[in-house]
Design a protein around this motif. Structure first.
Motif, short mmCIF file in Angstrom:
data_model
loop_
_atom_site.label_atom_id
_atom_site.label_comp_id
_atom_site.label_asym_id
_atom_site.label_seq_id
_atom_site.Cartn_x
_atom_site.Cartn_y
_atom_site.Cartn_z
N GLY A 2 2.15 14.51 19.40
CA GLY A 2 2.74 15.58 18.60
C GLY A 2 2.15 15.79 17.23
O GLY A 2 2.34 16.85 16.63
N MET A 3 1.44 14.80 16.67
CA MET A 3 0.87 14.97 15.34
C MET A 3 -0.18 16.07 15.32
O MET A 3 -0.27 16.85 14.36
N LYS A 4 -0.99 16.15 16.37
CA LYS A 4 -2.03 17.18 16.44
C LYS A 4 -1.41 18.57 16.30
O LYS A 4 -1.89 19.41 15.52
N GLU A 5 -0.35 18.82 17.04
CA GLU A 5 0.28 20.14 17.02
C GLU A 5 1.05 20.37 15.72
O GLU A 5 1.00 21.47 15.14
N ALA A 6 1.75 19.33 15.23
CA ALA A 6 2.57 19.48 14.03
C ALA A 6 1.72 19.80 12.80
O ALA A 6 2.13 20.59 11.94
N LEU A 7 0.55 19.17 12.71
CA LEU A 7 -0.32 19.37 11.54
C LEU A 7 -1.45 20.35 11.82
O LEU A 7 -2.35 20.52 10.99
N GLN A 8 -1.40 20.98 12.99
CA GLN A 8 -2.40 21.98 13.40
C GLN A 8 -3.82 21.43 13.24
O GLN A 8 -4.69 22.05 12.62
N MET A 9 -4.04 20.27 13.82
CA MET A 9 -5.34 19.60 13.72
C MET A 9 -6.25 20.08 14.85
O MET A 9 -5.82 20.31 15.96
N ASN A 10 -7.54 20.24 14.52
CA ASN A 10 -8.50 20.52 15.58
C ASN A 10 -9.10 19.20 16.07
O ASN A 10 -8.87 18.13 15.50
N ALA A 11 -9.89 19.27 17.12
CA ALA A 11 -10.38 18.05 17.77
C ALA A 11 -11.21 17.18 16.84
O ALA A 11 -11.09 15.95 16.84
N ASN A 12 -12.05 17.79 16.02
CA ASN A 12 -12.95 17.00 15.18
C ASN A 12 -12.23 16.34 14.00
O ASN A 12 -12.77 15.43 13.38
N GLU A 13 -11.01 16.79 13.69
CA GLU A 13 -10.29 16.19 12.56
C GLU A 13 -9.85 14.76 12.89
O GLU A 13 -9.69 13.95 11.98
N LEU A 14 -9.65 14.44 14.16
CA LEU A 14 -9.36 13.05 14.52
C LEU A 14 -10.57 12.19 14.19
O LEU A 14 -10.43 11.07 13.68
N ASN A 15 -11.77 12.70 14.48
CA ASN A 15 -12.99 11.99 14.10
C ASN A 15 -13.07 11.82 12.58
O ASN A 15 -13.47 10.76 12.09
N MET A 16 -12.69 12.85 11.84
CA MET A 16 -12.76 12.79 10.37
C MET A 16 -11.77 11.78 9.81
O MET A 16 -12.05 11.09 8.83
#
Length: 498
Positions: free
Chosen positions: A86-100
């Motif tokens: 749920g963090m990805k959707e809640a913070l509107q993260m794109n795929a590469n932001e996990l890498n960042m």
């Protein structure tokens, strides 16, 4: 190695002294080696006092370091669990932001490594380590309040900075108290706590998501960080009392003066020098030897053979197949179970055989087979599950490499501290950028480029290990020609010459 065919234990039939281990069986004035000698570090010459001393160390030092590494890895694993929960959707993260996020943590981790090793010469480990744990606990709480990916990235950088002190400092402490025949098991039990953290995080996230999602207006992934902090806090506080510092300056309440003297003698007996203050001269001495270069290259390859800590290929594959959030968190805990069993198993085997490189090679073969199968990809689903799980057998290579470094650099405590720090810092320095290229999240779940890279990297890892082993054998031969009474074997174990 020169003495690989020597007896695997000090003796299979030895005479009993008045202070021998009390659990052995006597026949005709001789002692039959107990069955557990094949598993744990049995020594017929160990006195009851020394056995009690080791029990104190295991209950205090090993336990608190393992718990510290548990909470460190719980924090690291929770990022990837929160991302798929749920963090990805809640913070509107794109795929590469996990890498960042992972790059930010790794950058802080690299920056803090060597300064921490120098600080350890000025500040007691019993103060420095728990203080840093306390800071990263506060930062973990703050992740629950993050409202944007930028805030998560900034917090993760600071978390990496304070967490950087722990791993090399812990291995330095373990190497300062345990003999070579005891070291591998303890180092791997310490490291296996990361697997326990991976398992616990998955179950915790599944339970939190199901039972607390929406409670007090917070989502399940936010409660995960809050629970993480609540678990970490008492462990931080216990560290101030349970970490015994070093044999030469311990003031631990559970160790007597006789224990401290026994610890110093044990380290002298295996040729492991006490620590002195680090100065600029140690840098010249360290970088004039092959140890730092060979061992660092070995560890750099190990750290970077797979994806970064925040990228979980199995979880991403499960999510792509439409598995519910609970199963996406629970199924990968089986990987941690495999890691836990194989890490401890390989540790016992390496201490029993007294041959670190051989067992490290066996461990690496698990990873090679795993990545080879995943590189092929179009294989039966059952075989793909097996590939994901057996890859964790390669994790034991890391703590065994650290144990080997502790033994190779044992005669020079200052070099040992620097080499352990350089190994870990260099590994994660490369980790700041390489996994972004080899395992970008946009390639999930197949990671075609990443899996192929990992298979090749493991082959290179074994080649480098062979080079380190050859250099160590050459060093031992030169030492023998100089005629010292004691020497360090190719695997790092001390053997007295007749």
């Amino acid at each position: 190695m020169a003495d690989d065919k020597s007896p695997l234990l000090p003796s299979r039939d030895v005479f009993i002294g008045s202070e021998s281990e009390s659990s052995s069986v006597q026949f005709g004035g001789q002692e039959k080696v107990p069955w557990w000698s094949y598993i744990w570090d049995y020594d017929p010459e160990r006195t009851k006092e020394e056995r009690r001393f080791l029990q104190k160390l295991d209950v205090s030092l090993l336990t608190i370091l393992s718990l510290g590494y548990f909470i460190k890895n719980l924090d690291q694993t929770n990022i990837s669990n929160a991302y798929v929960s749920g963090m990805k959707e809640a913070l509107q993260m794109n795929a590469n932001e996990l890498n960042m996020i992972d790059v930010a943590w790794t950058t802080g981790y690299v920056i803090g490594q060597l300064p921490s090793q120098f600080i350890l010469t000025k500040v007691r480990p019993s103060i420095w380590i728990p203080s840093c744990e306390l800071v990263w606990t506060v930062l973990t709480f703050s992740l629950a309040a993050a409202s944007s990916s930028k805030q998560v990235i900034a917090i993760r950088f600071l978390v990496g900075l304070v967490e950087s002190i722990f791993y090399p400092a812990a291995h330095f402490l373990i190497g300062s108290w345990y003999k070579p025949s005891e070291l591998g098991k303890r180092a791997c039990i310490f490291h296996a706590s990361s697997a326990a953290a991976g398992m616990f995080s998955g179950y915790l996230q599944a339970a939190v998501y199901k039972g607390m999602n929406g409670t007090l207006g917070k989502e399940g992934w936010q409660w995960l960080f809050i629970m993480d902090g609540l678990i970490s806090l008492p462990i931080c506080l216990a560290g101030f009392f349970l970490i015994p510092d070093l044999p030469e300056n311990t003031r631990a309440f559970y160790l007597t003066e006789n224990d401290a003297e026994r610890a110093r003698k044990r380290m002298r007996d295996v040729g492991r020098a006490p620590r002195k203050e680090l100065g600029w001269s140690i840098l010249k001495r360290t970088f004039a030897r092959w140890h730092v270069y060979g061992l660092t290259l070995l560890y750099v390859v190990f750290i970077n053979m797979g994806p970064s800590g925040s990228v979980a290929p199995l979880a991403l594959w499960l999510k792509s197949r439409g598995f519910p959030v609970s199963l996406v968190n629970i199924i990968p805990t089986g990987q941690s179970a495999v890691q836990l069993v194989t890490t401890i198993g390989f540790a016992i085997l390496s201490d029993f055989l007294r041959n670190r490189p051989l067992v490290m090679g066996i461990s690496a073969s698990f990873g090679f087979l795993s990545y080879l199968l995943l590189s092929i990809w179009n294989i039966p689903t059952t075989l793909k599950y097996i590939a994901y799980f057996i890859g964790r057998g390669a994790v034991a290579f890391g703590p065994l490499a650290m144990s080997w470094a502790n033994e190779i650099c044992g005669p020079d405590a200052e070099e040992r501290a620097i080499v352990l720090g350089v190994m870990n810092a260099s590994g994660y320095a490369v980790n700041t950028w390489l996994p972004v290229l080899t395992y970008p999240v946009k390639d999930a779940p197949r990671f075609k480029k990443g899996f192929r890279f990992s298979a090749v990297a493991i082959v290179g890892q074994v080649v480098v290990m062979g080079g380190v082993w050859a250099l160590k054998r050459r060093e031992d031969r030169r030492r023998r020609r100089r005629g010292p009474r004691s020497r360090v074997e190719g695997s790092g174990f001390v053997r007295l010459e007749d």
